[in-house]
Scaffold this motif. Structure first.
Motif, PDB file in Angstrom:
ATOM      1  N   TRP A 184       0.828  -1.201   0.000  1.00  0.00           N
ATOM      2  CA  TRP A 184       0.000   0.000   0.000  1.00  0.00           C
ATOM      3  C   TRP A 184       0.868   1.258   0.000  1.00  0.00           C
ATOM      4  CZ3 TRP A 184      -4.999   0.792  -0.956  1.00  0.00           C
ATOM      5  CH2 TRP A 184      -5.854  -0.313  -0.922  1.00  0.00           C
ATOM      6  N   THR A 185       2.046   1.164   0.559  1.00  0.00           N
ATOM      7  CA  THR A 185       2.942   2.321   0.564  1.00  0.00           C
ATOM      8  C   THR A 185       3.284   2.746  -0.855  1.00  0.00           C
ATOM      9  OG1 THR A 185       3.925   1.689   2.678  1.00  0.00           O
ATOM     10  CG2 THR A 185       5.200   3.180   1.295  1.00  0.00           C
ATOM     11  N   GLN A 186       3.555   1.757  -1.701  1.00  0.00           N
ATOM     12  CA  GLN A 186       3.830   2.062  -3.102  1.00  0.00           C
ATOM     13  C   GLN A 186       2.618   2.702  -3.771  1.00  0.00           C
ATOM     14  OE1 GLN A 186       7.150   1.929  -3.105  1.00  0.00           O
ATOM     15  NE2 GLN A 186       7.252   0.814  -5.044  1.00  0.00           N
ATOM     16  N   GLY A 187       1.424   2.237  -3.411  1.00  0.00           N
ATOM     17  CA  GLY A 187       0.214   2.832  -3.950  1.00  0.00           C
ATOM     18  C   GLY A 187       0.055   4.280  -3.536  1.00  0.00           C
ATOM     19  N   VAL A 188       0.379   4.583  -2.281  1.00  0.00           N
ATOM     20  CA  VAL A 188       0.311   5.964  -1.796  1.00  0.00           C
ATOM     21  C   VAL A 188       1.315   6.844  -2.534  1.00  0.00           C
ATOM     22  CG1 VAL A 188       0.725   7.452   0.201  1.00  0.00           C
ATOM     23  CG2 VAL A 188      -0.564   5.331   0.485  1.00  0.00           C
ATOM     24  N   LEU A 189       2.504   6.319  -2.778  1.00  0.00           N
ATOM     25  CA  LEU A 189       3.517   7.073  -3.513  1.00  0.00           C
ATOM     26  C   LEU A 189       3.072   7.339  -4.948  1.00  0.00           C
ATOM     27  CD1 LEU A 189       6.724   5.310  -2.158  1.00  0.00           C
ATOM     28  CD2 LEU A 189       5.998   7.661  -1.709  1.00  0.00           C
ATOM     29  N   PHE A 190       2.365   6.385  -5.539  1.00  0.00           N
ATOM     30  CA  PHE A 190       1.818   6.605  -6.880  1.00  0.00           C
ATOM     31  C   PHE A 190       0.815   7.762  -6.862  1.00  0.00           C
ATOM     32  CE2 PHE A 190      -1.689   5.616  -9.895  1.00  0.00           C
ATOM     33  CZ  PHE A 190      -0.993   5.829 -11.076  1.00  0.00           C
ATOM     34  N   ILE A 191      -0.020   7.817  -5.832  1.00  0.00           N
ATOM     35  CA  ILE A 191      -0.998   8.905  -5.707  1.00  0.00           C
ATOM     36  C   ILE A 191      -0.289  10.249  -5.517  1.00  0.00           C
ATOM     37  CG2 ILE A 191      -2.832   9.845  -4.243  1.00  0.00           C
ATOM     38  CD1 ILE A 191      -3.703   6.970  -3.694  1.00  0.00           C
ATOM     39  N   GLY A 248      12.283  12.509  13.394  1.00  0.00           N
ATOM     40  CA  GLY A 248      12.146  11.151  12.883  1.00  0.00           C
ATOM     41  C   GLY A 248      10.718  10.800  12.532  1.00  0.00           C
ATOM     42  N   PHE A 249       9.881  11.826  12.272  1.00  0.00           N
ATOM     43  CA  PHE A 249       8.472  11.576  11.981  1.00  0.00           C
ATOM     44  C   PHE A 249       8.312  10.762  10.698  1.00  0.00           C
ATOM     45  CE2 PHE A 249       4.550  12.685   9.755  1.00  0.00           C
ATOM     46  CZ  PHE A 249       3.610  12.369  10.726  1.00  0.00           C
ATOM     47  N   SER A 250       7.467   9.732  10.749  1.00  0.00           N
ATOM     48  CA  SER A 250       7.235   8.877   9.589  1.00  0.00           C
ATOM     49  C   SER A 250       5.827   8.303   9.634  1.00  0.00           C
ATOM     50  CB  SER A 250       8.259   7.739   9.556  1.00  0.00           C
ATOM     51  OG  SER A 250       7.951   6.796   8.540  1.00  0.00           O
ATOM     52  N   PHE A 251       5.193   8.222   8.468  1.00  0.00           N
ATOM     53  CA  PHE A 251       3.877   7.601   8.375  1.00  0.00           C
ATOM     54  C   PHE A 251       3.969   6.083   8.325  1.00  0.00           C
ATOM     55  CE2 PHE A 251       2.847  11.804   6.414  1.00  0.00           C
ATOM     56  CZ  PHE A 251       1.840  12.179   7.299  1.00  0.00           C
ATOM     57  N   THR A 252       5.148   5.565   7.987  1.00  0.00           N
ATOM     58  CA  THR A 252       5.291   4.126   7.749  1.00  0.00           C
ATOM     59  C   THR A 252       6.263   3.444   8.706  1.00  0.00           C
ATOM     60  OG1 THR A 252       7.028   4.551   6.120  1.00  0.00           O
ATOM     61  CG2 THR A 252       4.772   4.418   5.295  1.00  0.00           C
ATOM     62  N   LEU A 284       8.893  12.299   1.898  1.00  0.00           N
ATOM     63  CA  LEU A 284       9.934  11.985   2.872  1.00  0.00           C
ATOM     64  C   LEU A 284       9.372  11.180   4.042  1.00  0.00           C
ATOM     65  CD1 LEU A 284      12.791  12.326   4.074  1.00  0.00           C
ATOM     66  CD2 LEU A 284      12.045  14.554   4.961  1.00  0.00           C
ATOM     67  N   SER A 285       8.163  11.521   4.470  1.00  0.00           N
ATOM     68  CA  SER A 285       7.558  10.839   5.623  1.00  0.00           C
ATOM     69  C   SER A 285       6.930   9.500   5.261  1.00  0.00           C
ATOM     70  CB  SER A 285       6.496  11.741   6.257  1.00  0.00           C
ATOM     71  OG  SER A 285       7.084  12.877   6.832  1.00  0.00           O
ATOM     72  N   VAL A 286       6.691   9.275   3.980  1.00  0.00           N
ATOM     73  CA  VAL A 286       6.085   8.016   3.554  1.00  0.00           C
ATOM     74  C   VAL A 286       7.143   6.980   3.195  1.00  0.00           C
ATOM     75  CG1 VAL A 286       4.680   6.894   1.765  1.00  0.00           C
ATOM     76  CG2 VAL A 286       3.919   9.050   2.782  1.00  0.00           C
ATOM     77  N   ARG A 287       8.109   7.348   2.378  1.00  0.00           N
ATOM     78  CA  ARG A 287       9.092   6.347   1.928  1.00  0.00           C
ATOM     79  C   ARG A 287      10.441   6.445   2.619  1.00  0.00           C
ATOM     80  NH1 ARG A 287      11.539   7.290  -4.138  1.00  0.00           N
ATOM     81  NH2 ARG A 287      12.599   9.274  -3.784  1.00  0.00           N
ATOM     82  N   GLY A 288      10.639   7.533   3.390  1.00  0.00           N
ATOM     83  CA  GLY A 288      11.886   7.673   4.123  1.00  0.00           C
ATOM     84  C   GLY A 288      12.945   8.460   3.398  1.00  0.00           C
ATOM     85  N   ASN A 289      12.695   8.853   2.153  1.00  0.00           N
ATOM     86  CA  ASN A 289      13.601   9.685   1.362  1.00  0.00           C
ATOM     87  C   ASN A 289      12.803  10.745   0.624  1.00  0.00           C
ATOM     88  OD1 ASN A 289      15.069   6.639   0.880  1.00  0.00           O
ATOM     89  ND2 ASN A 289      16.339   8.314   1.651  1.00  0.00           N
ATOM     90  N   PRO A 290      13.434  11.854   0.276  1.00  0.00           N
ATOM     91  CA  PRO A 290      12.730  12.883  -0.496  1.00  0.00           C
ATOM     92  C   PRO A 290      12.380  12.408  -1.900  1.00  0.00           C
ATOM     93  CG  PRO A 290      14.686  13.779   0.585  1.00  0.00           C
ATOM     94  CD  PRO A 290      14.783  12.284   0.670  1.00  0.00           C
TER      95      PRO A 290
END
Length: 414
Positions: A49-56, A109-113, A264-270
């Motif tokens: 689902w993370t990849q799906g969010v990045l696609f969006i 260190g905030f992250s959604f994942t 950055l907060s979803v995949r860990g990189n900009p």
């Protein structure tokens, strides 16, 4: 009915003007929406689902870039040729907002994942100096940077397909030669927040001061040169401008900064773009038995070579950008691919090759190195911007050789 007004009545401070828009290209709109749903479902079912969010997020980036025609290439060219500073001022706002958000995310260190966020902080050396300079020349010949190439392809600009293809080839060549360039003299990665001991709070204050200083300089340049303004983009009144009309440049700058911070907060990189080009080209060569895994570039992380491109977060975001721009262009009625002049085609090939090669040497493009690097407080991002601007100045003399024109200070708009 959409309100109509003449172009010559536009507000001198605005990058948009209310005018009659072309009819919505409904078949293309539905094609883009259906393709996006199918690709989103394929991504989620085959990866996460993370990849799906990045696609969006990629879709949102494509829509934003298209609606504002947000340019890095054009901003540098207008500045270098006639002293128009509107684009660079938008960059400063975008970078300032992104730096604030990145400072918060990286320091907490905030992250959604649950992935620890890390910025793009890379070494400054010969490879960055050469690569960013080449990229600066290439983007002026190819008529688009990395993000500009993707959204222009989605928006129906025919020549950018050639630029993209050459971009991929150049990225593969850069990956092949990277081992050589990594042996050239270089400083270690330098973060203006961590390496200097300032921390993210004072590092942020330093960067905001630098952005304000650059902005003040641009104001002086504009007052001294009185350059032509950017040609305003057509828009409409009311809520319809969200999906139909153009967006103000500064509005898009803020949106892009927010979307990069979310990335950055979803995949860990900009946000990045060009690593996917190297992957696509390398996978293509693998099909013909080329041992790309032996290259030093891929020895650092060979996993993407053995996975689906849908598992590569940069790739799915790139697909999203193209489709997002396609949908946005169809809503505006502007998806109209045209003929390509021989000179433009030649410039697209040369420019794409230079950008692809340069991006690999410089640890990224206008997005990964310039936008993501500076927002990550990396010194290499600032160096990238300076050298790319230097390449732009040289490119102004090369562009006419391919029949490409430069902005004219005598024009009322550029």
């Amino acid at each position: 009915m959409e309100q109509t007004s003449k172009i010559n009545n536009w507000d001198q401070r605005s990058t948009t003007v209310v005018d009659t828009l072309a009819p919505v290209q409904k078949p293309f709109v539905w094609l883009g929406i259906i393709a996006s749903f199918i690709l989103f479902a394929s991504i989620v079912m085959t990866t996460t689902w993370t990849q799906g969010v990045l696609f969006i997020i990629g879709l949102a980036l494509g829509v934003t870039l298209l609606h504002a025609k947000f340019g890095f290439t054009s901003a540098f060219r207008r500045l270098a040729s006639v002293g128009n500073v509107q684009g660079l001022q938008a960059h400063m706002l975008m970078l300032a907002v992104a730096s604030v958000l990145f400072a918060i995310i990286l320091s907490t260190g905030f992250s959604f994942t649950g992935t620890t966020p890390q910025g793009y902080v890379s070494p400054v050396g010969v490879s960055v100096l050469v690569g960013s300079f080449l990229f600066g020349i290439g983007m002026q010949l190819g008529a688009g940077c990395a993000s500009g190439t993707l959204y222009a392809v989605g928006g129906g600009r025919s020549s950018m397909v050639i630029t993209l293809a050459a971009f991929i080839v150049g990225s593969v060549l850069g990956a092949y030669h990277l081992g050589f360039w990594q042996e050239t003299p270089s400083l270690p990665p330098i973060s203006l927040a961590e390496s200097t001991g300032l921390g993210y709070f004072w590092g942020l204050i330093l960067q905001l001061f630098m952005f304000a200083g650059i902005y003040a300089i641009t104001v002086k340049i504009a007052r001294k040169k009185n350059p032509p303004r950017m040609k305003p983009l057509k828009t409409t009144n009311g809520i319809k401008r969200i999906w139909r009309g153009a967006w103000p440049l500064l509005t898009a700058a803020v949106i892009l900064a927010v979307l990069n911070a979310i990335t950055l907060s979803v995949r860990g990189n900009p946000w990045g773009i060009t690593s996917a080009f190297a992957l696509w080209g390398s996978k293509f060569l693998q099909m013909f038995g080329v041992d790309v895994a032996s290259w030093q570039f891929w020895q650092q992380d060979p996993a993407p070579l053995n996975q689906s491109v849908l598992a590569d977060s940069t790739s799915v975001m790139n697909f999203g950008i193209i489709l997002g721009a396609f949908i946005a262009a169809a809503f505006q009625g502007n998806f109209k691919p045209g003929k390509i002049k021989p000179g433009v085609a030649a410039a697209s090939v040369v420019g794409g090759l230079m950008m692809g090669y340069g991006a690999r040497l410089a640890f990224g493009c206008n997005i990964g190195a310039y936008f993501g690097g500076i927002a990550s407080f990396s010194l290499h991002g600032w160096v990238w911007g300076i050298m790319a601007l230097a390449g732009t100045f040289l490119a102004l003399y090369i562009r006419p050789m391919f029949g490409l024109s430069n902005p004219n200070p005598k024009d009322s708009v550029c």
